[in-house]
Design a protein around this motif. Structure first.
Motif: not given
Ligand SMILES: *Cc1c(COP(=O)(O)O)cnc(C)c1O
Length: 472
Positions: A80, A139-141, A180, A233, A237, A264-265, A291, A294
């Motif tokens: 990504f 972070s998304a996590s 993810h 989602t 990913t 996230a993306m 994010n 990203k």
């Molecule tokens: C990249 C991604 C994550 C993780 O993101 P981090 O910020 O690295 O924790 C989670 N979910 C999706 C859908 C992602 O693409």
């Protein structure tokens, strides 16, 4: 180092940085060093006496740089994007210089208030309802962990934090097979347990099947278990498939289950009006993450996390030791209560710099261009009989494989894995893979800050040539 010495080195560094931006395209995208190669070049013991910054830079260029994969090279098509931009880097310089800890309002009011305002800007930009409040996470996590912990506390009447969750019964979390891994991690470490994560099957387009979700929830309820959270989602990913938010949201609403959305993306695509369809059903969302680090040109780390009920989030994380008591408590946002870490960097400044420098129009143009490039690539691939597209192309990720005919599925998988390694080892482009329905799938992400159609056209020629030479 005195301020004067700093000034000299910083000027040199700026030259280095601008030169890197101009040249990054010519560097091998994926580092080709062997395991241990860098480690063994670094002395076993730290220096006893002061060394010059020049000697550090020399080693940085000679030892470290060969071990860097260049995510800012426009021929980086793997995983990504982890985009930077000049505006973001400049803000990062200010952030590092101030070195402010932004854990509570009083430790830097400007940081807290800029963060509050930036989250409003972002909320409006991506089209979330006005009731949502936002906070920047690392972070998304981490944001997803915060969501699952808050859902856990809401489901257990906020007793989990105090009693532990054993007494509350078995809590269940639902996501799709394509979700993810951060969701599984959050379920593990929240005490819910990964065996209580239910992975719902997906449809042909790799989006969650809401009928199957409904069945799973009914089954669990009939067995005395407690549905706690559903993670939908937007932009998985593997393929950037989009779970049907409205159908999932209605199920959550009927069953009183927390709905967390991981975008996230793909969240960045929501700044475009033509992608607002992904948010249909947004009235059902409880929490939402995307994010900017990203795809929104803001260098790592900068995750935007939004919640409908900020009170529930704060109640989950709040802690008030004597040394953090202030006179402003309750009147301002003390963001240390909005997530796991206490210490916080001044990340809002990067967003401010990026959004002001590009302008909303500039951001939209760039993202729209990345999406158009993916569509063009998908067209180019479809024209070749010996390649096939393996998932719908929705935003900026294209999933495909080489399939020249006359091979078994196993042989095709081996062929594509070989193709992937050979391309990456060339240093010219960098792709990564996933497995879809047992098929080894190449993923090409066209979302690097500076990627153009020209980069992708040249990459595509290289991919075709390499694939066909493997076959013969
Ligand atoms: C990249 C991604 C994550 C993780 O993101 P981090 O910020 O690295 O924790 C989670 N979910 C999706 C859908 C992602 O693409």
């Amino acid at each position: 180092m005195t301020p004067d010495e700093f000034r000299k080195h910083a000027h040199e560094l700026v030259e280095w940085m601008a030169g890197y931006m101009e040249n990054v395209e010519n560097l091998p995208v994926k580092s080709l060093v062997k395991p241990g190669e860098i480690f063994n070049k670094i002395p076993d013991k730290p220096p006893l006496h002061s060394e010059s910054f020049d000697s550090l830079m020399k080693d940085f260029n000679e030892i470290i740089m060969p071990g860097i994969s260049h995510w800012q090279n426009p021929n980086f098509f793997a995983y990504f994007p982890a985009n930077t931009s000049p505006a973001s880097i400049l803000a990062e310089m200010l952030i590092a210089t101030l070195g402010a800890q932004c854990m509570i309002w009083e430790t830097s009011p400007a940081a807290a208030e800029l963060e509050e305002k930036m989250m409003i800007w972002l909320r409006e930009l991506i089209g979330l309802p006005s009731g949502f409040e936002g906070v920047i996470q690392d972070s998304a996590s981490t944001a997803t962990l915060a969501a699952i912990l808050t859902a856990r506390e809401k489901t257990t009447g906020f007793s989990g934090n105090i009693e532990g969750i054993k007494k509350s019964g078995i809590l269940k979390v639902y996501c799709s097979e394509q979700t993810h891994s951060s969701v599984e991690k959050a379920v593990k470490i929240s005490g819910i347990g990964s065996k209580n994560l239910v992975k719902i099957p997906v449809k042909d387009d790799f989006s969650m099947d809401p009928e199957k979700l409904k069945e799973a929830i009914t089954y669990d309820k009939n067995n005395g278990q407690i549905p706690c959270c559903v993670v939908a989602t937007l932009g998985t990913t593997g393929t950037t498939s989009v779970d049907p938010l409205k159908a999932i949201g209605e199920i959550c609403h009927e069953n009183d289950i927390w709905l967390h959305v991981d975008a996230a993306m793909a969240g960045t695509a929501l700044i475009l009006p033509e992608f607002q369809w992904m948010l249909e059903g947004k009235e059902y969302i409880d929490s939402f993450v995307f994010n900017p680090h990203k795809w929104m040109f803001t260098n790592f780390d900068c995750t935007a996390y939004f919640v409908k009920d900020a009170g529930a989030l704060i109640k989950t994380f709040e802690i008030l030791p004597e040394y953090l008591k202030t006179r402003t408590r309750g009147k301002v946002n003390d963001y240390r209560d909005w997530g796991v870490p206490m210490g916080r960097r001044f990340r809002a400044l990067k967003l401010w710099s990026v959004i002001r420098t590009y302008g909303v129009e500039g951001l939209c143009d760039k993202v729209r261009n990345h999406i158009a490039i993916a569509a063009k690539l998908s067209e180019m691939i479809s024209k070749e009989d010996d390649f096939e597209i393996l998932a719908p192309v929705i935003i900026s990720v294209v999933c495909f494989r080489y399939n020249p005919g006359g091979y078994t599925e196993d042989q095709i998988n081996i062929l594509n894995e070989k193709l992937n390694h050979q391309l990456n080892d060339s240093g010219k482009i960098y792709l990564s893979h996933t497995v879809l329905n047992g098929r080894y799938t190449l993923r090409m992400v066209t979302a690097q800050t500076n990627v153009t159609l020209g980069h992708v056209e040249r990459a595509w020629v290289l991919i075709m040539e390499t694939a066909r030479s493997l076959k013969s």
